[in-house]
Design a protein around this motif. Structure first.
Motif, PDB file in Angstrom:
ATOM      1  N   TRP A 171       0.702  -1.099  -0.052  1.00  0.00           N
ATOM      2  CA  TRP A 171       0.170  -0.035   0.039  1.00  0.00           C
ATOM      3  C   TRP A 171       1.166   1.250   0.105  1.00  0.00           C
ATOM      4  O   TRP A 171       0.597   2.389  -0.730  1.00  0.00           O
ATOM      5  CB  TRP A 171      -0.861   0.064   1.540  1.00  0.00           C
ATOM      6  CG  TRP A 171      -1.786   1.188   1.246  1.00  0.00           C
ATOM      7  CD1 TRP A 171      -1.737   2.303   2.280  1.00  0.00           C
ATOM      8  CD2 TRP A 171      -2.903   1.705   0.420  1.00  0.00           C
ATOM      9  NE1 TRP A 171      -2.550   3.203   1.940  1.00  0.00           N
ATOM     10  CE2 TRP A 171      -3.370   2.947   0.762  1.00  0.00           C
ATOM     11  CE3 TRP A 171      -3.245   1.066  -0.823  1.00  0.00           C
ATOM     12  CZ2 TRP A 171      -4.478   3.642   0.273  1.00  0.00           C
ATOM     13  CZ3 TRP A 171      -4.448   1.872  -1.416  1.00  0.00           C
ATOM     14  CH2 TRP A 171      -4.785   2.950  -1.007  1.00  0.00           C
ATOM     15  N   ALA A 172       1.876   1.536   0.666  1.00  0.00           N
ATOM     16  CA  ALA A 172       2.746   2.535   0.736  1.00  0.00           C
ATOM     17  C   ALA A 172       3.485   2.806  -0.533  1.00  0.00           C
ATOM     18  O   ALA A 172       3.497   3.751  -1.151  1.00  0.00           O
ATOM     19  CB  ALA A 172       4.002   2.171   1.804  1.00  0.00           C
ATOM     20  N   GLY A 173       3.897   1.673  -1.206  1.00  0.00           N
ATOM     21  CA  GLY A 173       4.352   1.855  -2.402  1.00  0.00           C
ATOM     22  C   GLY A 173       3.309   2.422  -3.573  1.00  0.00           C
ATOM     23  O   GLY A 173       3.732   3.093  -4.572  1.00  0.00           O
ATOM     24  N   ALA A 174       2.224   1.769  -3.469  1.00  0.00           N
ATOM     25  CA  ALA A 174       1.038   2.175  -4.485  1.00  0.00           C
ATOM     26  C   ALA A 174       0.639   3.561  -4.088  1.00  0.00           C
ATOM     27  O   ALA A 174       0.191   4.504  -5.067  1.00  0.00           O
ATOM     28  CB  ALA A 174      -0.262   1.185  -4.255  1.00  0.00           C
ATOM     29  N   ARG A 175       0.692   3.948  -2.735  1.00  0.00           N
ATOM     30  CA  ARG A 175       0.310   5.084  -2.561  1.00  0.00           C
ATOM     31  C   ARG A 175       1.298   6.312  -2.983  1.00  0.00           C
ATOM     32  O   ARG A 175       1.165   7.452  -3.453  1.00  0.00           O
ATOM     33  CB  ARG A 175       0.301   5.252  -1.108  1.00  0.00           C
ATOM     34  CG  ARG A 175      -0.142   6.581  -0.321  1.00  0.00           C
ATOM     35  CD  ARG A 175      -1.308   6.750  -0.150  1.00  0.00           C
ATOM     36  NE  ARG A 175      -1.799   7.841   1.013  1.00  0.00           N
ATOM     37  CZ  ARG A 175      -1.730   9.082   0.842  1.00  0.00           C
ATOM     38  NH1 ARG A 175      -1.390   9.516  -0.316  1.00  0.00           N
ATOM     39  NH2 ARG A 175      -1.946   9.848   1.932  1.00  0.00           N
ATOM     40  N   ALA A 176       2.562   5.969  -3.045  1.00  0.00           N
ATOM     41  CA  ALA A 176       3.739   6.903  -3.259  1.00  0.00           C
ATOM     42  C   ALA A 176       3.578   7.101  -4.646  1.00  0.00           C
ATOM     43  O   ALA A 176       3.835   8.071  -5.285  1.00  0.00           O
ATOM     44  CB  ALA A 176       4.911   6.096  -2.956  1.00  0.00           C
TER      45      ALA A 176
END
Length: 195
Positions: A171-176
């Motif tokens: 999720w952090a990668g997708a959000r970034a």
């Protein structure tokens, strides 16, 4: 590419948690600040057709976007440069007109609304579930009898501790990636400014 077992020992997990936690904190507090700014405009009696109440939002968006570009350094290898063109004449009125004509300003306003209305809450819920369930299950045997049920719940807690980092990092990668797509420079410098 990182092997799945290395993720649990890497700083990527800590950086992802920091990115999502600061996003939840920043995003959940942004609507409060924006409402406070708009309320200040309303109490001064200068609200004309909603336009003057909207100006603080437009003025606040580039500052939040600058902070988001800085936060991206937690999970991104490449820095995101400021896509704004330099203002060619002094004066706040000219600066405001100049910024209102830039496409990037409106993307930043959109990012402000998306972050404040949806994404920050998803960050908070994901972090709460990724931390709350594993910790609760791990400490279940300490508060209850150590029966087969307690051992099963403890085993589930151990499994969750091993599995929970993966959706957090994903999720952090997708959000970034989403933030980079909205806030990064597009095309040439002249395409960013519309007449």
């Amino acid at each position: 590419s990182m092997r799945p077992t290395r993720l649990l020992r890497s700083l990527w997990l800590v950086r992802s948690i920091l990115y999502l936690a600061t996003g939840a904190l920043l995003g959940c507090s942004t609507p409060v600040v924006v409402i406070w700014m708009i309320h200040g405009e309303l109490t001064l009696g200068v609200l004309v057709g909603g336009l003057l109440a909207y100006l603080p939002v437009v003025a606040f968006a580039p500052s939040l976007a600058r902070l988001e570009r800085w936060r991206l350094k937690l999970v991104d290898e490449w820095p995101v440069d400021d896509p704004h063109l330099p203002v060619d004449r002094p004066g706040w009125r000219h600066r405001l007109r100049f910024r209102l004509r830039e496409q990037v300003t409106w993307r930043e306003v959109g990012h402000l609304f998306i972050s404040g209305a949806v994404m920050c809450w998803l960050d908070a819920v994901l972090l709460a579930f990724a931390v709350w369930f594993p910790v609760t299950f791990l400490f279940y045997p300490l508060t209850n009898d150590l029966e087969p049920e307690g051992l099963f719940v403890f085993g589930c807690g151990v499994a969750l501790v091993l599995v929970a980092p993966y959706p957090v990092c994903a999720w952090a990668g997708a959000r970034a990636a989403m933030a980079r797509a909205i806030l990064a420079r597009r095309g040439t410098r002249s395409e960013e400014h519309t007449s």
